[in-house]
Motif scaffolding. Structure first.
Motif, PDB file in Angstrom:
ATOM      1  N   SER A  70      -7.849  11.531  -1.472  1.00  0.00           N
ATOM      2  CA  SER A  70      -6.990  10.395  -1.800  1.00  0.00           C
ATOM      3  C   SER A  70      -5.559  10.723  -1.410  1.00  0.00           C
ATOM      4  O   SER A  70      -4.979  11.695  -1.909  1.00  0.00           O
ATOM      5  N   ASN A 101      -7.780   3.241  12.305  1.00  0.00           N
ATOM      6  CA  ASN A 101      -7.370   2.985  10.920  1.00  0.00           C
ATOM      7  C   ASN A 101      -6.046   2.254  10.838  1.00  0.00           C
ATOM      8  O   ASN A 101      -5.113   2.562  11.587  1.00  0.00           O
ATOM      9  N   ILE A 104      -1.441   3.761   6.133  1.00  0.00           N
ATOM     10  CA  ILE A 104      -1.208   3.674   4.688  1.00  0.00           C
ATOM     11  C   ILE A 104       0.232   3.231   4.494  1.00  0.00           C
ATOM     12  O   ILE A 104       1.170   3.943   4.883  1.00  0.00           O
ATOM     13  N   PHE A 110      -4.740   5.564   0.240  1.00  0.00           N
ATOM     14  CA  PHE A 110      -6.038   5.363   0.882  1.00  0.00           C
ATOM     15  C   PHE A 110      -6.874   6.604   0.623  1.00  0.00           C
ATOM     16  O   PHE A 110      -6.363   7.733   0.639  1.00  0.00           O
ATOM     17  N   ASN A 528     -13.250   0.209   1.294  1.00  0.00           N
ATOM     18  CA  ASN A 528     -11.828   0.307   0.995  1.00  0.00           C
ATOM     19  C   ASN A 528     -10.954   0.306   2.243  1.00  0.00           C
ATOM     20  O   ASN A 528      -9.748   0.571   2.167  1.00  0.00           O
ATOM     21  N   PRO A 530      -8.354  -0.539   4.770  1.00  0.00           N
ATOM     22  CA  PRO A 530      -7.271  -1.518   4.845  1.00  0.00           C
ATOM     23  C   PRO A 530      -7.429  -2.376   6.101  1.00  0.00           C
ATOM     24  O   PRO A 530      -7.883  -1.900   7.144  1.00  0.00           O
TER      25      PRO A 530
END
Length: 543
Positions: A70, A101, A104, A110, A528, A530
């Motif tokens: 995390s 990706n 963040i 994330f 999860n 994004p």
């Protein structure tokens, strides 16, 4: 009855998705990414810290472990972490580059979910966006063999990580502005060992015992040479492959590369220099750490031992001496032993030529005449959601074009799952090139000077070349050839490990495609994940 069938289907889906990881441990890691003051070369700088540390925390894992990491971003900029050498089997969703990706965002977090599937060895992680790598944010990764799997050397008395590379006194955003303005980086200000300058770090050893040193070049622009005063380096591993245990007095490590040595404390009990110097640079940079015998009463002394500087031949001979230990146990690119890399004829050859064009009056870098520009949406998301206009397959040629007209493009090359290909890296420039391929291990079958031709295959090593999970150097006005089995579906970044060249366009993506649309070939999009750019407002999946 219908409810029973539904439950059975859900159970089968659960086993298919989670069963492969079910017996392997989970390791939970939480990172807080912040700015902080650092003084690696004696000058105050803004560094990127992970949990207050520079370099960041070590990741320790065992083959097939699942890592739940995390990441909380407390910077004022978007942030991503990528995992140099972790192959992300069936899972380019976790690769941590902008082609796969969404960043963040500041103040957000994330959670990466990745597995070190069928891997051992020495690797590192680093920040992949916005030239953050020049501010730190990197750290070591050690993937250990399972306890009952024999390794081809006695258990060392200790295990040291050495993160070495060039460094700039200017903050990362100043360097980024230089590149954005169309200029190249200046010469580095110095070299670091584990985030410290001259004699700033100490490795303590007991006399007569043997230690493992895992060395990674985490720098931005420069190859390095590693050596320890008065001690030999016995090479045992290169990016996940056990090697024949040749002994060296010094060893070249190019950008992005990692390797392991055994070092025995068999000298007079005192302190010795651990030396890193730049390679292939007109001005030689040098820094040192200290190898401290635990009973030493004498500090480092004498001249710092030297090594090759600009000479190509010793480095090429060293590289050709690296051989795979074919009798050692451990994970391999084909763990079932279903093929030998040298007995298969590649289905096609791809040649990749680097160049340094000027486009619109600014310095850029290119592959096959194409200078990469990021899209507004991660390519993996655009592919998954079938969003038009983000990229086009075939937007980069598989062979260098004639002429010198370079152009901008979000370049993506098409490839098919289970192809077996040959890639030739052709370098007509006067600098050493270092390349990285995400998601894969490849066999380095040959390298030599001049232009590659089909006749060059006569000198390939088709028996015991090392399988590198990450990078390969190409010497000036030379070529390097690799064989690679495309056994990992996904969107994979192929890039220069020279971070200025990567930032200014020497990269592209390889889309390895399977029409099966099966979880057997590729894991589903993370719940999860994004969603940004043109993927914003869409949905990942319910489970």
């Amino acid at each position: 009855m219908e409810d029973g069938k539904l439950l059975l289907c859900c159970f089968i889906a659960y086993i298919l998705f989670f069963g492969v990881n079910g017996e392997n441990p989970y390791r939970y890691i939480t990172w807080k990414v912040t700015y902080g003051d650092i003084y690696p070369l004696g000058v105050k700088q803004q560094g990127i810290l992970i949990n207050g540390q520079f370099p960041g925390p070590q990741i320790d894992a065992v083959t097939n472990d699942n890592l739940i990491i995390s990441v909380y971003n407390y910077l004022n900029e978007p942030f991503l972490i990528s995992w140099n050498g972790v192959q992300q089997r069936r899972n380019s969703w976790q690769d941590g580059v902008f082609g796969t990706n969404c960043p963040i965002r500041p103040g957000k977090n994330f959670t990466y979910v990745l597995q070190v599937k069928d891997q051992i060895g020495s690797f590192f992680y680093f920040p992949s966006l916005l030239f953050h790598k020049a501010a730190g944010g990197y750290g070591g990764i050690r993937i250990w063999s399972r306890p009952k799997i024999p390794v081809p050397f006695p258990t060392p008395a200790g295990d040291f990580t050495v993160l070495a590379g060039d460094w700039y006194k200017r903050n990362h955003y100043v360097l980024r502005r230089l590149l954005d303005s169309g200029r190249n980086l200046p010469f580095p200000d110095g070299l670091l060992i584990n985030g410290r300058g001259w004699n700033g770090y100490t490795f303590t050893v007991d006399p007569g015992r043997t230690y493992r040193f895992r060395v990674s070049n985490v720098g931005l622009t420069t190859s390095i040479n590693f050596r320890i005063q008065g001690h030999n380096l016995k090479l045992i591993e290169v990016e996940g492959s056990h090697t024949l245990q040749n002994t060296y007095s010094s060893f070249d490590i190019h950008l992005g590369q990692s390797c392991s040595f055994l070092v025995t404390a068999d000298q007079v009990s005192k302190d010795y220099y651990v030396v890193v110097s730049s390679r292939f640079t007109s001005r030689v940079l040098t820094t040192t750490a200290v190898l401290h015998y635990s009973n030493s009463k004498q500090g480092v002394s004498g001249p710092v031992p030297g090594a090759s500087t600009i000479q190509i031949a010793p480095s090429l001979l060293q590289e050709r001496s690296i051989r795979w230990n074919l009798t050692a146990s451990g994970p391999r690119p084909n763990p079932q032993g279903s093929y030998h890399y040298g007995l298969i004829t590649p289905s096609r050859t791809i040649m990749l030529a680097n160049s340094a064009p000027w486009i619109n009056g600014k310095q850029r870098y290119a592959v096959n005449g194409v200078s990469y520009v990021p899209a507004d949406t991660p390519l993996k998301l655009a592919d998954y959601f079938k969003i038009p206009g983000v990229f086009n397959l075939g937007s980069i040629p598989t062979w260098p074009p004639s002429g010198n007209n370079a152009y901008f493009q979000t370049s993506v090359m098409a490839a098919n799952f289970r192809e077996y290909i040959e890639i030739v890296f052709q370098n007509w420039e006067d600098t050493v090139q270092s390349w990285h391929i995400d998601g894969y291990s490849f066999f380095v079958v040959g390298m030599d000077g001049g232009q590659w031709t089909p006749g060059s295959r006569a000198n390939y090593n088709l028996r015991d070349t090392v399988a590198r999970c990450t990078t390969q150097q190409v010497y000036p006005r030379s070529w390097t050839a690799i064989y690679m089995a495309l056994d990992n579906v996904g969107m994979w970044n192929i890039r220069s490990e020279n971070w200025a060249r990567q930032y200014l366009g020497q990269q592209f993506y390889l889309r390895v495609y399977s029409p099966a649309n099966s979880w057997r070939d590729e894991l589903p999009i993370p719940k999860n994940a994004p969603l940004c750019g043109r993927a914003r407002g869409r949905h990942t999946r319910p489970l």
